[in-house]
Design a protein around this motif. Structure first.
Motif, PDB file in Angstrom:
ATOM      1  N   CYS A  94       0.826  -1.209   0.000  1.00 45.68           N
ATOM      2  CA  CYS A  94       0.000   0.000   0.000  1.00 45.68           C
ATOM      3  C   CYS A  94       0.860   1.259   0.000  1.00 45.68           C
ATOM      4  N   GLY A  95       2.082   1.165   0.563  1.00 46.64           N
ATOM      5  CA  GLY A  95       2.998   2.298   0.590  1.00 46.64           C
ATOM      6  C   GLY A  95       2.807   3.255   1.744  1.00 46.64           C
ATOM      7  N   VAL A  96       1.772   3.063   2.583  1.00 47.70           N
ATOM      8  CA  VAL A  96       1.499   4.033   3.648  1.00 47.70           C
ATOM      9  C   VAL A  96       1.434   3.427   5.044  1.00 47.70           C
ATOM     10  N   CYS A  97       1.366   2.099   5.165  1.00 48.30           N
ATOM     11  CA  CYS A  97       1.236   1.494   6.491  1.00 48.30           C
ATOM     12  C   CYS A  97       2.581   1.516   7.222  1.00 48.30           C
ATOM     13  N   LYS A  98       2.580   1.124   8.487  1.00 46.93           N
ATOM     14  CA  LYS A  98       3.798   1.119   9.306  1.00 46.93           C
ATOM     15  C   LYS A  98       4.891   0.271   8.675  1.00 46.93           C
ATOM     16  N   GLN A  99       4.506  -0.912   8.173  1.00 42.23           N
ATOM     17  CA  GLN A  99       5.496  -1.813   7.580  1.00 42.23           C
ATOM     18  C   GLN A  99       6.136  -1.185   6.336  1.00 42.23           C
ATOM     19  N   CYS A 100       5.323  -0.619   5.463  1.00 43.59           N
ATOM     20  CA  CYS A 100       5.855   0.010   4.256  1.00 43.59           C
ATOM     21  C   CYS A 100       6.779   1.170   4.580  1.00 43.59           C
ATOM     22  N   LYS A 101       6.450   1.916   5.618  1.00 44.36           N
ATOM     23  CA  LYS A 101       7.235   3.093   5.985  1.00 44.36           C
ATOM     24  C   LYS A 101       8.528   2.741   6.721  1.00 44.36           C
ATOM     25  N   THR A 102       8.664   1.478   7.150  1.00 44.68           N
ATOM     26  CA  THR A 102       9.846   1.092   7.931  1.00 44.68           C
ATOM     27  C   THR A 102      10.642  -0.013   7.247  1.00 44.68           C
ATOM     28  N   MET A 105       8.094  -3.606   3.241  1.00 47.61           N
ATOM     29  CA  MET A 105       6.991  -3.642   2.286  1.00 47.61           C
ATOM     30  C   MET A 105       6.516  -5.055   1.974  1.00 47.61           C
ATOM     31  N   CYS A 108       3.558  -5.867   4.052  1.00 45.52           N
ATOM     32  CA  CYS A 108       2.609  -4.753   4.140  1.00 45.52           C
ATOM     33  C   CYS A 108       1.297  -5.194   4.802  1.00 45.52           C
TER      34      CYS A 108
END
Length: 345
Positions: A94-102, A105, A108
């Protein structure tokens, strides 16, 4: 265009004429599919097992492992152009969740899976977001490129811990397991032991460079590993089978303080597990899903480009798209490595 479609609930697929997908989002890329390979997930959908019945919405184009040529890009696409040869990450973040941001990805929170949650690549064209596409060096053989996604599973698993000078036990010599044999060798493993009951797959593991192969239905895996390691046990377990017995035998075959790296997906949940053995041995447990985006892809690309890996022994069948049913029957027999469908020239 031609596409292999799960048209309705039930076993099998059908070859259909469907509309060519069009770019809808500014970051979308349209890709002409050249080769697509059959995955175990595709086999589950073909069989229409319990998991598929709960997850797949028909009608849907299936498939997710492929190599293709970019034919059109959306207005916001910056890193690709028509003519580029690409493979794709199956996990669409998705590019916006906690996993993607850290930097995670590949896990995700809102992930979609190509060919599972949306139309896949058993078709002449597919549209996917730029973020999942990996541009390939043109020197990488197209057939190797089409199986880079499962190769990434093997790399993610085998590089989760340092294998230099280690004795590595691999349980399960399906296509990803035998790819892991080569990855373990390139990563510096001193000895590679493979546990596999299928004679066909045992031979494939041997061709890929395994040092010792044990049939766990005919020999006691733990005892044999102990004999090969001066009664010490393997340093690392790479569990690729999804078989609870293999997992527990692998845990028992590990040395104290060893590492268990688990990729296999198990048919039952919860899985019977020798937790007390793992605890008292001080085993480190690593659970693996997918490929790191895009660290794993970079490693795969360089090892293929520099010919450190040779996947010719694991690619056992190449069939025209129209013979997909034959491909699934062969894969279901468990007498194959990776099976590739030629979609377009």
């Amino acid at each position: 265009m031609k596409a292999i479609v799960k048209k309705e609930p039930g076993k099998g697929f059908s070859l259909e004429e469907v509309e060519i997908p069009e770019i809808k989002e500014p970051n979308d890329v349209k890709v002409k599919v050249l080769n697509a390979s059959i995955c175990g997930t595709d086999l589950h959908i073909w069989k229409w097992d319990e998991w598929s019945q709960q997850r797949i919405k028909t009608p849907q184009i299936d498939g997710h492992e492929f190599v293709g040529e970019v034919v059109e890009v959306g207005p916001m696409v910056k890193g690709l152009k028509p003519g580029d040869i690409v493979a794709a990450e199956t996990h669409i973040p998705c590019g916006v969740c906690k996993q993607c941001k850290t930097g995670k990805m590949h896990i995700c929170k809102n992930m979609q899976i190509l060919g599972v949650d949306r139309d896949g690549v058993f078709a002449e064209y597919v549209v996917v977001p730029e973020i999942v596409l990996w541009k390939l060096d043109p020197s990488i053989p197209r057939e190797f490129a089409s199986v880079m996604e499962p190769l990434g599973n093997a790399i993610h698993t085998a590089t989760a811990v340092d294998l230099r000078g280690k004795t590595v036990l691999i349980t399960g010599a399906g296509p990803i397991g035998v790819m892991a044999v080569q990855v373990a060798k390139v990563s510096g493993a001193a000895t590679i032991i493979v546990s596999e009951p299928s004679e066909y797959r045992m031979n494939m593991a041997k061709e890929m460079g395994a040092d010792y192969i044990i049939n766990p239905l005919e020999e006691n895996l733990v005892e044999e590993v102990m004999k090969l390691t001066n009664d010490d046990g393997a340093d690392v377990l790479l569990e690729m089978s999804g078989n609870p017995n293999a997992l527990n035998q692998g845990i028992n075959a590990l040395t104290n303080g060893g590492d268990a790296v688990i990729l296999g997906v198990f048919p039952t949940n919860p899985v019977p597990f020798e937790m007390n053995t793992a605890v008292f041995k001080g085993i480190n447990i690593h659970c693996i899903t997918g490929r790191k985006m895009f660290e794993t892809w970079q490693i795969a690309s360089e090892w293929l480009r520099t010919k450190k890996l040779d996947l010719s022994k694991v690619i056992t069948h190449v069939l025209p798209m129209e013979e997909f049913e034959k491909g699934f029957e062969i894969m279901n027999s468990k007498k194959s490595g990776k099976i590739i469908l030629k979609i377009s020239e």
